[in-house]
Write a protein that holds these residues in place. Sequence first.
Motif, short mmCIF file in Angstrom:
data_model
loop_
_atom_site.label_atom_id
_atom_site.label_comp_id
_atom_site.label_asym_id
_atom_site.label_seq_id
_atom_site.Cartn_x
_atom_site.Cartn_y
_atom_site.Cartn_z
N ARG A 227 6.38 11.98 30.56
CA ARG A 227 5.38 11.53 31.52
C ARG A 227 4.89 10.12 31.18
NH1 ARG A 227 1.67 16.62 33.58
NH2 ARG A 227 3.38 18.11 33.81
N THR A 236 7.50 14.79 35.33
CA THR A 236 8.79 14.12 35.44
C THR A 236 9.72 15.01 36.27
OG1 THR A 236 9.76 15.17 33.49
CG2 THR A 236 8.48 13.15 33.13
N VAL A 245 16.62 10.33 35.35
CA VAL A 245 15.88 9.24 34.71
C VAL A 245 16.49 7.96 35.26
CG1 VAL A 245 15.31 8.08 32.56
CG2 VAL A 245 15.43 10.57 32.62
#
Length: 321
Positions: A227, A236, A245
């Motif tokens: 986070r 996330t 990501v």
Amino acid sequence: MKTYGKIALTTAAAAVALTLGLAGTALAEFPDKPINYIIPFKPGGESDVTARFQQPYFKKLFNQDLVISYKDGGGGAVAWAQLNTMAGDGYSVMGTNLPHIVLQPAQKDVGYTTDEMTNVHMFHFSPDAIVVKDDSEFKTVKDLIAFAKANPGKVTFSGSAKGSANHLAQVTFDRLAGIKTAYVAFAGTAPSTTALLGGQVTASWGYTTVPSQYPGTRMLAVAMEKRHPNFPNVPTFKELGFDMVSGAYRGIGVPKSTPENLRVKLGQMFQKINDDPAFIKQMEDAGFAMVNAPYGPELTKFMTKTKADILQSSKEAGLIK
């Protein structure tokens, strides 16, 4: 034994430097004059903003100026195509951006290839995030996915440009969530967020830098490993079960003629800036996130994975064959 900054220069290394005709550079303290830091975009963007953040720390740590200049055109391609024509003396460095330096040469001849780029550090990024209006009916990513599945084709996302990190994030998320949404490209984060606030789209693929700049927005999830420190209540995507990501990454590159010892040195210098607690706080307060991939195995590993991810999403988006 002579020294080269804080790097010990062995007799063998000195011989290599002499062979390359770099004795004068190698025997001097580096840097002994200002370094030209070329931003391949217009002033005012996030590449410029973060370079301005780095400037005073460079001065404090190395007692030299980092002089920022701009060479805009072709979404950065004009500058990157000229990088290898510059002197490889360590005094010319250029901002490099992902996904740009992977996607652009994969689409067409832009005067450079990804493999011709010599990056010496990838230092931070603007993580992708799903952004909605404060009064949106969608409180969670689960809410949004459920609506998208019940209403195929009804969910629209604004984003910054076609082929941007935002666009690739939308494609990746659709695949992972098993939904089909529409992506509406705008000429930058500002008009994309304006469209969101104006109710023209369901949500926006933006960055973690958006909420601090645009009141009335909030994030449902961020594409980070952990986070964001400034948004501890925003999960996330990984926490929600999506291996995601991603974002707009920034680093610096040098001409390919730059000697190995200078590549290492520059990578270490920018890592020192990244290690400064005050710099980290300044970056995180503005919504950015650190990467820490200096020249060497860490940078090679990072570039290999990120390049593969970008190419996969670009194919799925129909941006490349």
